[in-house]
Design an enzyme around this catalytic site. Structure first.
Site, PDB file in Angstrom:
ATOM      1  N   VAL A  32       0.838  -1.201   0.000  1.00 46.74           N
ATOM      2  CA  VAL A  32       0.000   0.000   0.000  1.00 46.74           C
ATOM      3  C   VAL A  32       0.877   1.258   0.000  1.00 46.74           C
ATOM      4  O   VAL A  32       0.605   2.228  -0.708  1.00 46.74           O
ATOM      5  CB  VAL A  32      -0.898   0.023   1.259  1.00 46.74           C
ATOM      6  CG1 VAL A  32      -1.669   1.318   1.350  1.00 46.74           C
ATOM      7  CG2 VAL A  32      -1.867  -1.149   1.253  1.00 46.74           C
ATOM      8  N   ASP A  33       1.907   1.226   0.816  1.00 50.63           N
ATOM      9  CA  ASP A  33       2.808   2.368   0.965  1.00 50.63           C
ATOM     10  C   ASP A  33       3.415   2.750  -0.389  1.00 50.63           C
ATOM     11  O   ASP A  33       3.405   3.929  -0.788  1.00 50.63           O
ATOM     12  CB  ASP A  33       3.905   1.958   1.967  1.00 50.63           C
ATOM     13  CG  ASP A  33       4.633   3.127   2.580  1.00 50.63           C
ATOM     14  OD1 ASP A  33       4.228   4.279   2.344  1.00 50.63           O
ATOM     15  OD2 ASP A  33       5.609   2.877   3.320  1.00 50.63           O
ATOM     16  N   THR A 122      -1.399  -6.995   7.051  1.00 52.32           N
ATOM     17  CA  THR A 122      -1.700  -8.320   6.486  1.00 52.32           C
ATOM     18  C   THR A 122      -0.873  -8.669   5.249  1.00 52.32           C
ATOM     19  O   THR A 122      -1.063  -9.731   4.664  1.00 52.32           O
ATOM     20  CB  THR A 122      -3.193  -8.455   6.121  1.00 52.32           C
ATOM     21  OG1 THR A 122      -3.500  -7.528   5.067  1.00 52.32           O
ATOM     22  CG2 THR A 122      -4.087  -8.195   7.304  1.00 52.32           C
ATOM     23  N   TYR A 125       3.861  -7.508   6.603  1.00 52.60           N
ATOM     24  CA  TYR A 125       3.971  -7.755   8.049  1.00 52.60           C
ATOM     25  C   TYR A 125       3.275  -9.048   8.496  1.00 52.60           C
ATOM     26  O   TYR A 125       3.214  -9.354   9.688  1.00 52.60           O
ATOM     27  CB  TYR A 125       3.480  -6.544   8.835  1.00 52.60           C
ATOM     28  CG  TYR A 125       4.444  -5.362   8.820  1.00 52.60           C
ATOM     29  CD1 TYR A 125       5.709  -5.466   8.247  1.00 52.60           C
ATOM     30  CD2 TYR A 125       4.084  -4.140   9.395  1.00 52.60           C
ATOM     31  CE1 TYR A 125       6.590  -4.378   8.234  1.00 52.60           C
ATOM     32  CE2 TYR A 125       4.959  -3.055   9.389  1.00 52.60           C
ATOM     33  CZ  TYR A 125       6.209  -3.172   8.806  1.00 52.60           C
ATOM     34  OH  TYR A 125       7.066  -2.100   8.808  1.00 52.60           O
TER      35      TYR A 125
HETATM   36  N1  AR6 Z   1      -4.920  -0.995  -2.133  1.00 47.88           N
HETATM   37  C1  AR6 Z   1      -5.464  -1.705  -1.117  1.00 47.88           C
HETATM   38  N2  AR6 Z   1      -4.835  -2.722  -0.494  1.00 47.88           N
HETATM   39  C2  AR6 Z   1      -3.583  -3.036  -0.934  1.00 47.88           C
HETATM   40  C3  AR6 Z   1      -2.939  -2.340  -1.974  1.00 47.88           C
HETATM   41  C4  AR6 Z   1      -3.664  -1.272  -2.593  1.00 47.88           C
HETATM   42  N3  AR6 Z   1      -3.138  -0.552  -3.583  1.00 47.88           N
HETATM   43  N4  AR6 Z   1      -1.711  -2.894  -2.147  1.00 47.88           N
HETATM   44  C5  AR6 Z   1      -1.590  -3.899  -1.258  1.00 47.88           C
HETATM   45  N5  AR6 Z   1      -2.727  -4.005  -0.527  1.00 47.88           N
HETATM   46  P1  AR6 Z   1       1.140  -4.146   2.999  1.00 47.88           P
HETATM   47  P2  AR6 Z   1       1.791  -4.237   5.882  1.00 47.88           P
HETATM   48  C6  AR6 Z   1      -3.053  -4.931   0.597  1.00 47.88           C
HETATM   49  O1  AR6 Z   1       2.257  -5.074   2.704  1.00 47.88           O
HETATM   50  O2  AR6 Z   1       1.584  -5.698   5.929  1.00 47.88           O
HETATM   51  C7  AR6 Z   1       5.485  -1.591   3.272  1.00 47.88           C
HETATM   52  O3  AR6 Z   1       6.730  -1.844   2.690  1.00 47.88           O
HETATM   53  C8  AR6 Z   1      -2.221  -6.167   0.757  1.00 47.88           C
HETATM   54  O4  AR6 Z   1      -2.740  -7.197  -0.078  1.00 47.88           O
HETATM   55  O5  AR6 Z   1       0.951  -2.966   2.135  1.00 47.88           O
HETATM   56  O6  AR6 Z   1       1.205  -3.379   6.968  1.00 47.88           O
HETATM   57  C9  AR6 Z   1       5.563  -0.563   4.376  1.00 47.88           C
HETATM   58  O7  AR6 Z   1       6.507   0.445   4.085  1.00 47.88           O
HETATM   59  C10 AR6 Z   1      -2.413  -6.480   2.248  1.00 47.88           C
HETATM   60  O8  AR6 Z   1      -3.644  -7.183   2.447  1.00 47.88           O
HETATM   61  O9  AR6 Z   1       1.270  -3.547   4.524  1.00 47.88           O
HETATM   62  C11 AR6 Z   1       5.972  -1.396   5.560  1.00 47.88           C
HETATM   63  O10 AR6 Z   1       7.356  -1.617   5.560  1.00 47.88           O
HETATM   64  C12 AR6 Z   1      -2.581  -5.104   2.881  1.00 47.88           C
HETATM   65  O11 AR6 Z   1      -2.833  -4.207   1.803  1.00 47.88           O
HETATM   66  C13 AR6 Z   1       5.253  -2.697   5.336  1.00 47.88           C
HETATM   67  O12 AR6 Z   1       5.038  -2.776   3.921  1.00 47.88           O
HETATM   68  C14 AR6 Z   1      -1.387  -4.617   3.683  1.00 47.88           C
HETATM   69  O13 AR6 Z   1      -0.189  -5.021   3.034  1.00 47.88           O
HETATM   70  C15 AR6 Z   1       3.913  -2.734   5.990  1.00 47.88           C
HETATM   71  O14 AR6 Z   1       3.355  -4.024   5.839  1.00 47.88           O
END
Ligand code: AR6
Length: 167
Positions: A32-33, A122, A125
């Site tokens: 997402v980031d 999810t 992390y």
């Molecule tokens: N829109 C909605 N959901 C999304 C999108 C999107 N564009 N892209 C991914 N997801 P994550 P975390 C979902 O990894 O686990 C980064 O490097 C994805 O399928 O984005 O909190 C940060 O800088 C998953 O279900 O976040 C941190 O280092 C959810 O969003 C680390 O990742 C969260 O996945 C944070 O990890």
């Protein structure tokens, strides 16, 4: 407060604020980031840098939240929060709930009526989806907030189904 579910991309949401699943550095990352910084453009990172140079010299702590501009996104603000890395040996669910609570507190201070959340922690992390959905829905339901709509934006069908089961 209305709680709604959407399967889709959080960067496309027409809401006042989108929540970013960031890391403590506030300097961007994957998931997402990465998507938020890519679509939102460089102004978001500029404001993150300014935050690191001022109030957040040591970074943003896990479970906390802070807002910046949303740059080129349809939203007005990005609220950055840092989810906990999932652990088998330690219960970090209080920190995950705190991400939702603190993000809503920041949203209320901004005057945001509609807020979109991803499924924090999810992805990279590794938090199991059903458990993360349970914590997220409970934290939002229990929040004492003037925010009118919380929209969970789930990237795939599996995540959507997990949140649907909790509602
Ligand atoms: N829109 C909605 N959901 C999304 C999108 C999107 N564009 N892209 C991914 N997801 P994550 P975390 C979902 O990894 O686990 C980064 O490097 C994805 O399928 O984005 O909190 C940060 O800088 C998953 O279900 O976040 C941190 O280092 C959810 O969003 C680390 O990742 C969260 O996945 C944070 O990890």
């Amino acid at each position: 407060m209305d709680i709604t579910l959407v399967q889709g991309d959080i960067t496309e949401q027409q809401v006042d604020a989108v929540v970013n699943a960031a890391n403590s550095s506030l300097m961007g990352g994957g998931g997402v980031d990465g998507a938020i910084h890519r679509r939102g453009g460089p102004r978001i990172l500029e404001e993150c840098r300014a935050l690191r140079a001022s109030r957040y010299g040591r970074g943003l702590q896990t479970g906390q939240a802070v807002a910046t501009t949303a740059g080129l996104l349809p939203a007005r603000w990005v609220i950055h929060t840092v989810g906990p890395v999932h652990s088998e040996s330690e219960d970090r669910s209080g920190l995950l709930a705190s991400c939702y609570r603190e993000s809503l507190r920041v949203a209320e201070l901004l005057g945001a009526a509609t807020v979109a959340f991803p499924a924090i922690s999810t992805g990279i992390y590794r938090w199991p989806l059903d458990d993360a959905a349970r914590i997220a829905v409970q934290a939002v339901r229990e929040a004492d907030t003037s925010v009118a709509e919380v929209r969970f934006v789930l990237f795939d069908a599996g995540a959507y189904a997990a949140f649907e089961r909790q509602l």
